[in-house]
Design a protein around this motif. Structure first.
Motif, mmCIF file in Angstrom:
data_model
loop_
_atom_site.group_PDB
_atom_site.id
_atom_site.type_symbol
_atom_site.label_atom_id
_atom_site.label_comp_id
_atom_site.label_asym_id
_atom_site.label_seq_id
_atom_site.Cartn_x
_atom_site.Cartn_y
_atom_site.Cartn_z
ATOM 1 N N SER A 371 0.778 -1.375 -0.091
ATOM 2 C CA SER A 371 -0.093 0.060 -0.097
ATOM 3 C C SER A 371 0.773 1.240 0.029
ATOM 4 O O SER A 371 0.336 2.430 -0.517
ATOM 5 N N GLY A 372 2.030 1.374 0.392
ATOM 6 C CA GLY A 372 3.086 2.489 0.560
ATOM 7 C C GLY A 372 3.648 2.615 -0.555
ATOM 8 O O GLY A 372 4.526 3.348 -0.543
ATOM 9 N N SER A 381 6.666 5.278 0.415
ATOM 10 C CA SER A 381 6.657 5.839 1.752
ATOM 11 C C SER A 381 6.482 4.719 2.445
ATOM 12 O O SER A 381 5.234 4.235 2.548
ATOM 13 N N ALA A 383 6.920 2.212 6.125
ATOM 14 C CA ALA A 383 7.556 1.933 7.379
ATOM 15 C C ALA A 383 8.667 1.265 7.320
ATOM 16 O O ALA A 383 8.972 0.246 6.716
ATOM 17 N N THR A 402 9.726 6.093 8.853
ATOM 18 C CA THR A 402 9.324 5.793 7.347
ATOM 19 C C THR A 402 10.422 6.540 6.312
ATOM 20 O O THR A 402 10.995 7.355 6.797
ATOM 21 N N ALA A 404 11.111 7.609 2.347
ATOM 22 C CA ALA A 404 10.321 7.791 1.316
ATOM 23 C C ALA A 404 11.195 8.269 0.345
ATOM 24 O O ALA A 404 12.356 8.758 0.339
ATOM 25 N N ALA A 445 11.571 9.742 7.794
ATOM 26 C CA ALA A 445 10.611 10.714 8.734
ATOM 27 C C ALA A 445 10.946 9.829 10.118
ATOM 28 O O ALA A 445 10.622 8.475 10.169
ATOM 29 N N ASN B 387 1.093 -0.290 9.716
ATOM 30 C CA ASN B 387 1.387 0.907 8.766
ATOM 31 C C ASN B 387 0.284 1.051 7.860
ATOM 32 O O ASN B 387 -0.205 -0.012 7.281
ATOM 33 N N PHE B 388 -0.325 2.143 7.587
ATOM 34 C CA PHE B 388 -1.352 2.198 6.598
ATOM 35 C C PHE B 388 -1.192 3.580 5.510
ATOM 36 O O PHE B 388 -0.703 4.345 6.003
ATOM 37 N N SER B 389 -1.672 3.163 4.489
ATOM 38 C CA SER B 389 -1.375 4.266 3.484
ATOM 39 C C SER B 389 -2.778 5.289 3.456
ATOM 40 O O SER B 389 -3.874 4.422 3.677
ATOM 41 N N GLY B 407 0.177 10.462 -0.534
ATOM 42 C CA GLY B 407 1.406 9.832 -0.249
ATOM 43 C C GLY B 407 1.736 9.615 1.211
ATOM 44 O O GLY B 407 2.560 9.301 1.723
ATOM 45 N N THR B 409 1.393 8.016 5.174
ATOM 46 C CA THR B 409 1.552 6.782 5.637
ATOM 47 C C THR B 409 1.287 6.887 6.946
ATOM 48 O O THR B 409 1.961 7.775 7.722
ATOM 49 N N ILE B 411 1.869 5.264 10.796
ATOM 50 C CA ILE B 411 2.449 4.268 11.436
ATOM 51 C C ILE B 411 2.260 4.507 12.968
ATOM 52 O O ILE B 411 2.316 5.441 13.574
ATOM 53 N N VAL B 458 3.102 10.246 10.992
ATOM 54 C CA VAL B 458 2.775 10.452 9.455
ATOM 55 C C VAL B 458 4.155 10.438 8.738
ATOM 56 O O VAL B 458 4.860 11.397 8.839
ATOM 57 N N GLY B 459 4.171 9.517 7.944
ATOM 58 C CA GLY B 459 5.373 9.517 6.844
ATOM 59 C C GLY B 459 4.863 9.972 5.595
ATOM 60 O O GLY B 459 3.768 9.798 5.293
ATOM 61 N N GLY B 460 5.818 10.847 4.940
ATOM 62 C CA GLY B 460 5.388 11.393 3.738
ATOM 63 C C GLY B 460 6.502 11.493 3.025
ATOM 64 O O GLY B 460 7.607 11.126 3.562
#
Lengths: 447, 466
Positions: A371-372, A381, A383, A402, A404, A445, B387-389, B407, B409, B411, B458-460
């Motif tokens: 999904s990422g 992006s 984890a 994360t 990216a 991140a 983790n989720f988008s 974009g 994510t 976590i 939040v990852g971006g």
């Protein structure tokens, strides 16, 4: 089966189906899982299915069944015709005439073991993990599996191919615990020779890994020099595996479109698709359409040399099939897949690269790949976890960050490709391998 | 009848010959149809028949499983013999007489069985969806539509005399739109489904679903990359419930609880979540995607309150893990097909409606992220890390939606999230997914009203700039 195929030929001819094909897949499995010295899981199976394709009014219909009952034949042929009739894709599909090609392949090796030996193996796998270190708190899985498969492909043009294979796989999945911190790790081995599997090696690898990542810390957000460990590179290669498929290219779903013979990556990148058996477990003399397979460099020193084709995409592009037609099972539809696909290794070990990098991070695991990550745009992006590197060695484990970036950009900017080529587990998209790679800049991140 | 009572009896008896406590068969015949349309043209059409038997033997807390796609009695008896050979226990159980369950009325009525519909009807509906999505905006470059239906007939019989037959009909319609803007490609997609026949597709507002998928793709293609950092996150209703499903739901399945693999093991009666959280798993919701009359051990499906105002009330339990835990099964045993031994799984899982208004949630959020639609994700069941988008996301500034970002994510750890849910709205809705776990891939609903989590990482793609 022969009787069923012959009856199918008669009925399809009666209904005006122009050409037909049958693919038979059968497998025999045995798997066990040991948990706390008991057989927690014990599975045996024998199953199989039959897929039929046929051309009706110039269009290809398909249908499958797991039940070989002569009474089903009329229903199957009728469904095949109804399904063919519904197709309106303009690209023609073909059955491989193959001039009555007949091929037989048997990759099974003699060195099988008895059931008792296999159970003993799984017990030893658990014991070795438990004994490795007092911090190994729980061994959730000590798994052993044996899979034997048989595949046959035949068509009304006289094509007849068959293949038999058998392999053994074992893995350990465990948790290390210390001062309220828990970390999990996984390690496996795969072989066609049962005697080549070693429970101590697997247990040690998983246990050492879980212990090494205990007490992770977060690190500040920012741009870091980074080494992506080989298994992470394998995850990426696999997730972006479809970009070389001519089908994705022709549908406008790949950035490789229009880039043949162009520089698409750093000159350090050579990507090889090798079905011959030198590496990997997806070794086949013929593909799912019966076409002979071949070894090729898909990307050679950064230059895109070829896409992966089946008969349909090759016809559309005016080239020969590369022997990459793939149907994941009798339930699937005809697509394209890599065989044993890997990033060719460089010269230096991971530790040599770490020593020279001095400061940075080493990424050892990424999650959320389905999904990422966008296989079309290349954006990701994810984890991730790994280690902070100081003075060329691991300083501490890192988690909940994360990473990216863009995969295509990363392939251009790669600083070095390591020597430690490693293969993951085979999947329906191919069996992927890669060494570790060194990047000058990776966006992270964290805190 | 999938196999005769006499064959079933012989197989179950053979399986008990070496001293096992319990034997069970799951016989299945499933007819499936699937269509894939890309760019308005039907690319593939597939029809198939799955058929086979799975046999489970239990002794103590150990279980053995075998399956075969060959339903001839001699093959079934061979399977039973091979499996039983791995057991060597004293004593021998005898078969109880059949207690045939029928007369149970199903709440999940089917109006139009898939077998009564011609392939062409299905395709007409798919074309409509394609046309609506394509027409939505000139930057839509690719639309794919999928259709799938399945009718699964099952028989579950065991050595205690259980004989249950059930039929499950499910239909799903998926649309995915790709938009390209200044070299940026983004996807928007939805996959509604139900425990229904073709009436599901007939009644579906195809236009709304198609246009919404196109709108998401267009919005995200024009959006800026999401900044990284730790913010309060507002997660909208419906499929947003996937976070609860992945990060908490799996940890409440007996599969992980019984082995003490879950952070929720041995914590019944404890406060594991914010008081705002009441969570339910309900396999009886009429015609819902994750519903069925019986579970795959032949127990009636039911409604389970998992968390009541923050307090852990129940796990989801199958018979075997129930035996390990010393607890009753909760009708939660499910499996993808005869190829899988059943285990405890979710059905339709959701966070129940609360009392906060949508307006008050935004008003309380000075700086944060609004996840309008979630994409997929995954979780490590032992550590609880997930983790989720985010499929469609927006920055929130001064209590208002500021601008779209792509974009993103999310976590974090499931246990932290549960405590950090500080708002729960009243607009409960459900979304449909396929849930993969040890007993295969099964249809499951996820759901929630709009919630806010006070802090998520939040990852971006952008560093911390703002």
């Amino acid at each position: 089966m022969k009787q069923f195929w012959e009856a199918f030929l008669v009925e399809s001819r009666r209904r005006g189906v122009e050409e037909v094909e049958m693919m038979m897949q059968r497998s025999k499995n045995f798997s066990i899982n040991v948990y706390e010295s008991e057989l927690e899981k014990y599975l045996i199976s024998e199953d199989g299915g039959y897929a039929f394709r046929g051309k009706s009014n110039g269009k290809m219909g398909s249908v499958y069944t797991e039940l070989l009952d002569l009474e089903l034949i009329e229903e199957l042929v009728a469904a095949l015709i109804e399904n063919a009739d519904a197709i309106d894709s303009v690209d023609p599909e073909f059955l491989y005439p193959g001039s009555g090609q007949r091929m037989e392949s048997d990759l099974r090796q003699e060195n099988d073991g008895t059931e008792a030996e296999k159970i003993k193996f799984a017990m030893a796998l658990e014991a070795a993990a438990v004994q490795y270190d007092s911090r190994i708190h729980k061994v959730s899985n000590s798994f052993f599996a044996e899979q034997e498969s048989e595949y046959q492909l035949m068509n009304s043009h006289g094509l007849a191919c068959s293949e038999q294979d058998r392999y053994y796989m074992a893995y350990s999945y465990l948790t290390a615990e210390e001062e309220n911190d828990r970390q999990t790790a996984f390690a496996f081995q795969l072989s066609r020779d049962f005697r080549e599997l070693n429970p101590e090696t697997i247990a040690k690898e998983a246990a050492a890994e879980a212990i090494s990542i205990l007490h992770p810390k977060r690190i500040p957000s920012g741009s870091y020099e980074a080494i992506l460990e080989n298994r992470v590179v394998v995850d990426f290669l696999e997730s972006f595996g479809s970009i070389f498929s001519a089908d994705a290219v022709q549908k406008g779903l790949s950035r490789m479109k229009g880039k043949l013979n162009e520089q698409v990556a750093s000159t350090m990148i050579t990507l090889v698709d090798d079905p011959t058996g030198a590496v990997g477990f997806l070794t086949q003399p013929f593909d799912s359409e019966g076409v002979n397979t071949q070894k090729k460099n898909v990307v050679d020193q950064g230059i895109l040399k070829t896409y992966l084709h089946n008969l349909k995409t090759a016809h559309k592009a005016g080239v020969e099939s590369t022997g990459n037609a793939h149907k994941s099972s009798y339930k699937g539809s005809m697509g394209i897949s890599a065989s044993n696909f890997y990033l060719a290794p460089g010269d230096r070990s991971k530790s040599a690269m770490l020593a020279e990098m001095k400061q940075g991070v080493m990424i050892t695991e990424v999650q959320g790949l389905h999904s990422g990550l966008n296989p079309v745009s290349g954006d990701f992006s994810l984890a991730a976890s790994g280690f902070l590197i100081k003075d060329g060695v691991k300083d501490h484990a890192v988690h909940q960050i994360t990473i990216a970036g863009n995969w295509f950009q990363l392939l251009q900017e790669i600083h070095e490709v390591g020597a430690d080529l490693w293969f993951g587990l085979p999947s329906s998209g191919g069996h992927f391998g890669a060494p570790s790679i060194w990047l000058k800049s990776l966006s992270i991140a964290g805190e | 009848m999938l196999i005769s009572q006499i064959t079933a009896q012989r197989v179950l008896e053979t399986a008990l010959e070496t001293g096992a406590d319990f034997s069970e068969i799951f016989v299945e015949k499933k007819r499936v149809n699937g269509v894939l349309m890309i760019g308005g043209a039907v690319e593939t059409v597939q029809s198939g028949l799955d058929s086979g038997l799975g046999l489970r033997i239990i002794f103590g807390t150990q279980s053995l499983y075998g399956y075969t796609s060959d339903l001839r009695e001699e093959s079934l008896l061979r399977l039973a013999k091979t499996l039983a050979a791995a057991v060597n226990e004293p004593g021998k159980q005898v078969l109880n007489p059949w207690m045939i369950r029928n007369g149970e009325t199903t709440p999940h009525g089917i109006v139009i069985p898939p077998s009564s519909i011609h392939m062409k009807n299905r395709i007409e509906r798919m074309k409509e969806a394609h046309d609506y999505a394509t027409a939505y905006d000139s930057i839509i470059t690719q639309v794919s539509v999928r259709y799938a239906d399945a009718v699964q007939d099952v028989l579950i019989a065991n050595s205690q005399g259980k004989w249950v037959e059930d039929q499950r009909t499910r239909t799903r319609f998926s649309i995915s739109s790709v938009a390209e803007y200044q070299g940026e490609m983004q996807t928007g997609g939805f996959s509604p489904g139900a425990f229904q026949g073709y009436e599901f597709v007939q009644n579906l507002d195809v236009k709304a679903v198609a246009e919404e998928s196109a709108r998401v793709a267009v919005t995200m293609a024009k959006a800026d990359p999401c900044p990284a950092g730790t913010f309060p996150v507002i997660i909208d209703n419906g499929f947003g419930g996937v976070i609860f499903h992945e990060a908490c739901g799996h940890g409440l399945e007996a599969t992980s609880v019984a082995k003490n693999n879950s952070i929720f093991s041995n914590r019944l009666g404890e406060k594991i979540a914010s008081e705002k959280v009441t969570a339910i798993d309900d396999g009886t919701i009429e015609n819902a995607w994750g519903s069925s009359l019986y579970d795959d051990e032949g127990e009636l499906q039911r409604k389970r309150v998992l968390i009541d105002r923050g307090v852990l009330k129940s796990y989801m339990i199958d018979h075997l893990n129930g035996k390990r835990m010393g607890m009753e099964a909760t009708g939660s045993s499910r499996r993808e097909s005869y190829k899988y031994a059943p285990t405890s799984r979710m059905s339709n899982t959701y966070i129940a409606a609360g009392t906060d208004s949508v307006e008050s949630i935004f008003a309380a959020t000075e700086n944060g992220l609004y996840a309008k639609y979630m994409g997929g994700g995954s979780v490590n069941p032992i550590t609880g890390e997930f983790n989720f988008s985010v499929m469609e996301g927006y920055l929130v500034k001064d209590g208002k939606i500021d601008r779209p970002v792509r974009g993103a994510t999310l976590i974090g750890k499931g246990s932290d999230i549960l405590h950090n849910i500080d708002f729960v709205s009243n607009n409960l809705a459900h979304g449909q997914g396929m849930c993969g776990s040890s007993s295969g891939s099964i249809p499951a609903n996820v759901g929630q009203p709009m919630i806010r989590v006070s802090s998520i990482t939040v990852g971006g793609r952008k560093g911390e700039e703002e």
